[in-house]
Design an enzyme around this catalytic site. Structure first.
Site, short mmCIF file in Angstrom:
data_model
loop_
_atom_site.label_atom_id
_atom_site.label_comp_id
_atom_site.label_asym_id
_atom_site.label_seq_id
_atom_site.Cartn_x
_atom_site.Cartn_y
_atom_site.Cartn_z
N THR A 182 1.05 -1.14 -0.03
CA THR A 182 0.03 0.04 -0.18
C THR A 182 0.76 1.30 0.05
O THR A 182 0.64 2.06 -0.57
CB THR A 182 -0.83 -0.10 1.27
OG1 THR A 182 -1.74 -1.17 1.14
CG2 THR A 182 -1.76 1.22 1.25
N HIS A 228 2.00 1.89 -3.39
CA HIS A 228 0.99 2.51 -4.21
C HIS A 228 0.78 3.77 -3.91
O HIS A 228 0.83 4.61 -5.15
CB HIS A 228 -0.31 1.71 -4.05
CG HIS A 228 -0.41 0.31 -4.31
ND1 HIS A 228 -0.03 -0.01 -5.67
CD2 HIS A 228 -0.77 -0.81 -3.80
CE1 HIS A 228 -0.27 -1.33 -6.00
NE2 HIS A 228 -0.74 -1.80 -4.75
#
Ligand code: ZN
Length: 343
Positions: free
Chosen positions: A40, A43
């Site tokens: 995450t 990202h």
């Protein structure tokens, strides 16, 4: 204090000097000792379409951490300075239907640290008491900080029977590798592990996966058929890759009556033959998101404290906090397991 901050709507992040936050009234201020980098975070760092939709800079990144409580808020009752702690990345509401019936992992009001609110990539982190768990001091900060993603693997592996079961783990990113370690620690296996990269398959082998298969070169379905009862497939498939082809294959690799736990997130809809591959096979197909709050955390703590679960082969890199950009490039290369940043 130092903090890794997503400052702009675009790729990258900055090391900033920020004021030390106050502990929340019902929480604590933690001095961070170690953090680890999640997909995450990658990202968010890369500013992919998901991040662009979700993240509102500026926000301090990160949600995987271990540290020491230095100050408690006035309404904090269970924690005190000196406590050695880590925490759950999902800050759940505590009052919705799911939260109130023991399914807080699917709270629809969840805020994620380092995504929706300031996270832990900093010298100090202010966090609500409800999201914090005490660590066993025998577990190092470098290991304790990875409990959030390790918890995904514990949740996935233990979401059904696993002892004495044949298991396929599809995708050997850090959570897939954690899943192999958990399965072996609790007496599951043999394990068939698949991935596209040699670096991560080598770690899978070191963790004790009996069958290590490189895709797309190796014939995974033939290998599983050859090694399972009557060639009917494995009892349990843990799908950790999110690759559409692997999700489709997961249904075929499971034996009739088996379990498929899906954790890898595909970027678009995936076509499945529900009649042939799910209904007539009597499969149990389940979505795995987050960690059972807080059952998974206590199970994981017991596994780590006992010494039965050793995740250190997966923690391939330990780097100084300031070298986060180099760490992100390592993740991009795929030639790493879990990367821990120390403070
Ligand atoms: Zn809730």
């Amino acid at each position: 204090m130092r903090a890794i901050v997503k400052t702009e709507r675009g790729a990258g992040a900055e090391l900033r000097d920020l004021p030390v936050p106050k502990p929340p009234h019902d929480g604590v201020l933690v001095r961070i000792k170690a953090v680890s980098i999640c997909g995450t975070d990658f990202h968010v760092y890369n500013w992919d379409p998901w991040a662009e939709h979700r993240v509102k800079p500026p926000v301090t990144m990160g949600h995987e951490w271990a540290g020491e409580v230095v100050e408690a808020g006035p309404e904090c009752t269970s924690l005190k300075p000196g406590d050695y702690v880590s925490g759950e990345s999902h800050w759940v509401c505590g009052h919705c239907l799911q939260c109130r019936i023991g399914q807080a992992h699917v709270c629809q009001n969840t805020r994620i640290f380092g995504v929706d609110v300031d996270g832990c990539f900093a010298d100090y982190f202010a966090v609500p008491e409800a999201s914090v768990l005490k660590n066993d001091r025998r577990v190092s900060p470098q290991v304790a900080c990875v409990q959030d993603p390790l918890g995904n693997a514990v949740h996935a592996a233990l979401a059904g029977d696993i002892i004495g079961k044949t298991v396929a783990v599809l995708g050997c990113g850090p959570i897939g590798l954690f899943a192999i370690a958990v399965v072996k620690a609790v007496g599951g296996g043999p394990v068939w592990a698949t991935d596209t990269g040699d670096y991560r398959l080598d770690i899978a082998r070191r963790l004790g996966a009996e069958h290590v298969l490189k895709v797309p070169q190796d014939d995974v379905e033939a290998a599983v058929a050859q090694g399972t009862e009557a060639g009917h497939g494995v009892d349990v498939v843990l799908e950790m890759s999110g690759a559409p082809s692997a999700i489709q294959q997961a249904m075929r690799l499971a034996r009739p009556g088996g379990r498929v736990s899906l954790m890898g997130i595909p970027s678009k809809p995936v076509m499945l033959d529900i009649a042939e591959d799910v209904i007539f096979k009597g499969l149990t197909v389940q979505g795995i998101v987050g960690r059972r709050l807080y059952e998974t955390w206590y199970t994981m703590k017991a596994l780590l404290s006992s010494g039965r679960l050793d995740v250190t082969p997966i923690l391939t890199h330990r780097m100084p906090f300031e070298e986060y950009a180099e760490a992100m490039e390592l993740i991009r290369s795929g030639n790493c397991g879990k990367i821990v940043l120390t403070l």
